[in-house]
Design a protein around this motif. Structure first.
Motif, short mmCIF file in Angstrom:
data_model
loop_
_atom_site.label_atom_id
_atom_site.label_comp_id
_atom_site.label_asym_id
_atom_site.label_seq_id
_atom_site.Cartn_x
_atom_site.Cartn_y
_atom_site.Cartn_z
N ARG A 89 -12.29 -19.61 -36.08
CA ARG A 89 -11.46 -19.37 -34.81
C ARG A 89 -11.70 -19.90 -33.53
O ARG A 89 -11.14 -20.06 -32.76
N LYS A 90 -13.14 -19.36 -33.26
CA LYS A 90 -13.73 -20.14 -31.96
C LYS A 90 -13.53 -21.42 -31.55
O LYS A 90 -13.48 -21.74 -30.50
N HIS A 91 -13.34 -22.26 -32.56
CA HIS A 91 -13.17 -23.57 -32.29
C HIS A 91 -12.00 -23.96 -31.86
O HIS A 91 -11.60 -24.93 -31.13
N ILE A 92 -10.73 -22.95 -32.41
CA ILE A 92 -9.49 -23.51 -31.92
C ILE A 92 -8.95 -22.38 -30.86
O ILE A 92 -7.86 -22.81 -30.09
N ALA A 93 -9.28 -21.22 -31.07
CA ALA A 93 -8.83 -20.02 -30.21
C ALA A 93 -9.98 -19.11 -29.54
O ALA A 93 -10.00 -18.01 -30.12
N PRO A 94 -10.94 -19.83 -28.77
CA PRO A 94 -11.96 -19.09 -28.42
C PRO A 94 -11.69 -17.91 -27.45
O PRO A 94 -10.52 -17.94 -26.84
N GLY A 95 -12.35 -16.89 -27.36
CA GLY A 95 -12.19 -15.79 -26.68
C GLY A 95 -12.63 -14.37 -27.33
O GLY A 95 -12.54 -14.34 -28.44
N ASN A 96 -12.77 -13.31 -26.51
CA ASN A 96 -13.11 -12.12 -27.16
C ASN A 96 -12.00 -11.25 -27.08
O ASN A 96 -11.81 -10.36 -28.01
N SER A 97 -10.81 -11.55 -26.33
CA SER A 97 -9.65 -10.46 -26.39
C SER A 97 -8.42 -11.50 -26.80
O SER A 97 -8.48 -12.76 -26.92
N PHE A 98 -7.41 -10.76 -27.28
CA PHE A 98 -6.10 -11.53 -27.72
C PHE A 98 -5.84 -12.55 -26.72
O PHE A 98 -5.22 -13.63 -26.96
N LEU A 99 -5.56 -11.70 -25.51
CA LEU A 99 -4.97 -13.01 -24.44
C LEU A 99 -5.90 -13.94 -24.10
O LEU A 99 -5.31 -15.00 -23.72
N GLU A 100 -7.12 -13.86 -24.04
CA GLU A 100 -7.99 -15.08 -24.20
C GLU A 100 -7.70 -16.05 -25.13
O GLU A 100 -7.64 -17.48 -25.13
N CYS A 101 -7.79 -15.52 -26.36
CA CYS A 101 -7.50 -16.41 -27.45
C CYS A 101 -6.01 -17.38 -27.50
O CYS A 101 -5.99 -18.38 -27.96
N VAL A 102 -5.13 -16.56 -27.06
CA VAL A 102 -3.76 -17.25 -27.19
C VAL A 102 -3.51 -18.26 -25.84
O VAL A 102 -2.49 -19.01 -25.85
N ASN A 103 -4.68 -18.26 -25.11
CA ASN A 103 -4.68 -19.24 -23.90
C ASN A 103 -5.16 -20.69 -24.40
O ASN A 103 -6.08 -21.15 -23.59
N SER A 104 -4.75 -21.08 -25.48
CA SER A 104 -5.34 -22.20 -25.90
C SER A 104 -4.38 -23.47 -26.52
O SER A 104 -3.60 -23.09 -27.28
N ARG A 105 -4.50 -24.64 -25.96
CA ARG A 105 -3.66 -25.64 -26.35
C ARG A 105 -3.82 -26.03 -27.88
O ARG A 105 -2.91 -26.41 -28.56
N LYS A 106 -5.06 -25.85 -28.28
CA LYS A 106 -5.25 -26.13 -29.68
C LYS A 106 -4.62 -25.06 -30.81
O LYS A 106 -4.22 -25.57 -31.89
N LEU A 107 -4.72 -23.93 -30.22
CA LEU A 107 -3.89 -23.04 -31.18
C LEU A 107 -2.49 -23.22 -31.17
O LEU A 107 -1.86 -23.12 -32.34
N GLN A 108 -1.73 -23.81 -30.14
CA GLN A 108 -0.33 -24.20 -30.21
C GLN A 108 -0.23 -25.04 -31.26
O GLN A 108 0.67 -25.26 -31.82
N THR A 109 -1.23 -26.46 -31.08
CA THR A 109 -1.10 -27.35 -32.18
C THR A 109 -1.16 -26.83 -33.69
O THR A 109 -0.41 -27.26 -34.56
N LEU A 110 -2.27 -25.83 -33.88
CA LEU A 110 -2.00 -25.36 -35.21
C LEU A 110 -0.97 -24.83 -35.63
O LEU A 110 -0.31 -24.79 -36.71
N LEU A 111 -0.28 -23.79 -34.72
CA LEU A 111 0.73 -23.03 -35.05
C LEU A 111 2.10 -23.80 -35.16
O LEU A 111 2.60 -23.57 -36.16
N GLU A 112 2.19 -24.74 -34.45
CA GLU A 112 3.21 -25.76 -34.79
C GLU A 112 3.23 -26.62 -35.97
O GLU A 112 4.13 -26.74 -36.70
N TRP A 113 1.91 -26.76 -36.50
CA TRP A 113 1.50 -27.63 -37.79
C TRP A 113 2.03 -26.75 -38.91
O TRP A 113 2.71 -27.02 -39.75
N ILE A 114 1.74 -25.21 -38.70
CA ILE A 114 1.94 -24.39 -39.81
C ILE A 114 3.67 -24.34 -39.88
O ILE A 114 3.83 -24.36 -41.11
N ILE A 115 4.14 -24.08 -38.89
CA ILE A 115 5.68 -24.08 -39.06
C ILE A 115 6.29 -25.17 -39.41
O ILE A 115 7.20 -25.34 -40.45
N GLU A 116 5.97 -26.38 -39.19
CA GLU A 116 6.41 -27.75 -39.45
C GLU A 116 6.25 -27.82 -40.91
O GLU A 116 7.14 -28.55 -41.38
#
Length: 377
Positions: A89-116
């Motif tokens: 997770r730290k490589h794609i959505a780094p941070g100690n809190s939820f709001l820090e984790c979701v402030n990641s462009r890489k996470l968006q890429t992963l979520l879009e890939w899952i849905i697609e």
């Protein structure tokens, strides 16, 4: 080897009571976990693990078996080092809190890939403290006409009891420690109930619903004063609120018997599951395996998703609804996008199969989780 367990009746009851469908379909499940404290017990000072971090088990799931999803292309788009042995997770959505984790462009890429790729997510979340204290309500209504109360009324009582226990955890910890909860000796049942009655009478409830639910618990405790035992709070190990998570690993194996279940290696779980044959409709189940996460990309990516879900539940547990609503009103565009994508993914997964997502948590925790997921613009 331990005695085998026949899950046939349990499975049928679960399917009927929750009106589950797609349970005989073929899926491939991948699993990782977070906040695995092995057990949850009361210690002299507090607990052996954080009461606010829910145990989460789950990951990816797709229809059918043995599909390829072009993982190399995904890793390239995530701009991860090709020499990286394991994606966390730290490589794609780094941070100690939820709001820090979701402030990641890489996470968006992963979520879009899952849905697609028409991949779903599945997870079981367990609030360890909630699980440990709701047996009070179950013990109070057991073997009475109240056991036939509407489920929502029982849930409201459990929610209120957990909510105010959590808010006054220092005092309740002392009470539990003194009586060896959840193993209340018969001679102490009356005194234990009286202590809880006195505690409830001093509570200033936040709203009318909590007040009504707490009063219902208080009245049940008064009725229980004549009892010599509280059925679910006896013959247990002193101070042990949760003795391992093996049952959570077993459940999807027998609930989805025609599916393949691929778990991250967990030595203790392997030992317990492999030493306890699971029987379903007269046959032993062998539809599961354990792999090294370094050798399975889908298990690695499950770590990312389950890590995010863990941070989501923690955020709900340590924040008030008012605090959450305030923070949801000032999200960055990246946070809004990722929370919206996560909400869409959870909704699509739950809509496809109710059994993909199962939460043993309080109503108030679920209310805050829903607020977090749906208030992002």
């Amino acid at each position: 080897m331990s005695a085998s367990i026949d899950f046939s009746k349990i499975r049928e009851m679960d399917i009927a009571s929750s009106r589950l469908s797609h349970m005989d379909d073929e899926y491939t499940f991948f699993y990782d976990e977070t906040n695995n404290s092995r057990l949850f017990r009361i210690t002299e000072t507090e607990f052996n693990a954080s009461k606010d971090e829910d145990f989460i088990l789950g990951g990816f799931v797709y229809e059918g078996k043995h599909k390829a999803f072009g993982m190399e292309k995904l890793l390239q788009s995530l701009r991860l080092q090709p020499t990286m042995k394991e994606v966390k997770r730290k490589h794609i959505a780094p941070g100690n809190s939820f709001l820090e984790c979701v402030n990641s462009r890489k996470l968006q890429t992963l979520l879009e890939w899952i849905i697609e790729n028409k991949i779903y997510i599945h997870f079981m979340a367990m609030n360890k403290l909630y699980y440990g204290v709701v047996d009070i309500v179950d013990s109070l209504i057991a073997d009475t006409e109240l056991s036939r109360l509407p489920q929502i009324d029982i849930m409201l009582m459990k929610n209120a009891l957990y909510k105010y226990i959590n808010a006054d955890i220092v005092y309740i910890h002392e009470v539990f420690l003194h009586y060896g909860y959840p193993n209340i000796a018969g001679k102490n049942v009356c005194e234990f109930c009286e202590v809880l009655i006195g505690w409830i009478e001093k509570i200033k409830a936040e709203d009318e619903a909590d007040d009504k639910a707490l009063e219902s618990v208080r009245q049940l405790l008064k009725k229980a004063l004549k009892k010599k035992s509280l059925c679910f709070l006896t013959d247990n190990e002193n101070l042990m609120l949760m003795d391992g998570y093996t049952s959570l690993y077993m459940k999807p194996i027998y609930m989805f018997p025609n599916s393949e279940h691929i778990f991250d290696e967990e030595t203790e779980i392997i030992r317990k599951i492999c030493s306890t044959p699971m029987i379903l409709y007269g046959k032993e189940l062998h539809n599961f395996s354990f792999v090294k996460s370094t050798e399975n990309g889908m298990v690695q990516l499950s770590d990312v998703i389950i890590g995010i879900i863990g941070k989501l539940m923690l955020y709900a547990n340590v924040s008030t609804l008012l605090e959450i609503k305030k923070e949801m009103a000032s999200l960055s565009l990246q946070q809004e996008k990722n929370i919206s994508l996560l909400n869409n993914l959870i909704y699509a997964s739950f809509n496809h199969c109710l059994a993909f997502i199962h939460c043993t948590v309080s109503l108030s925790e679920m209310e805050k989780v829903t607020c977090i997921l749906t208030m992002a613009k």
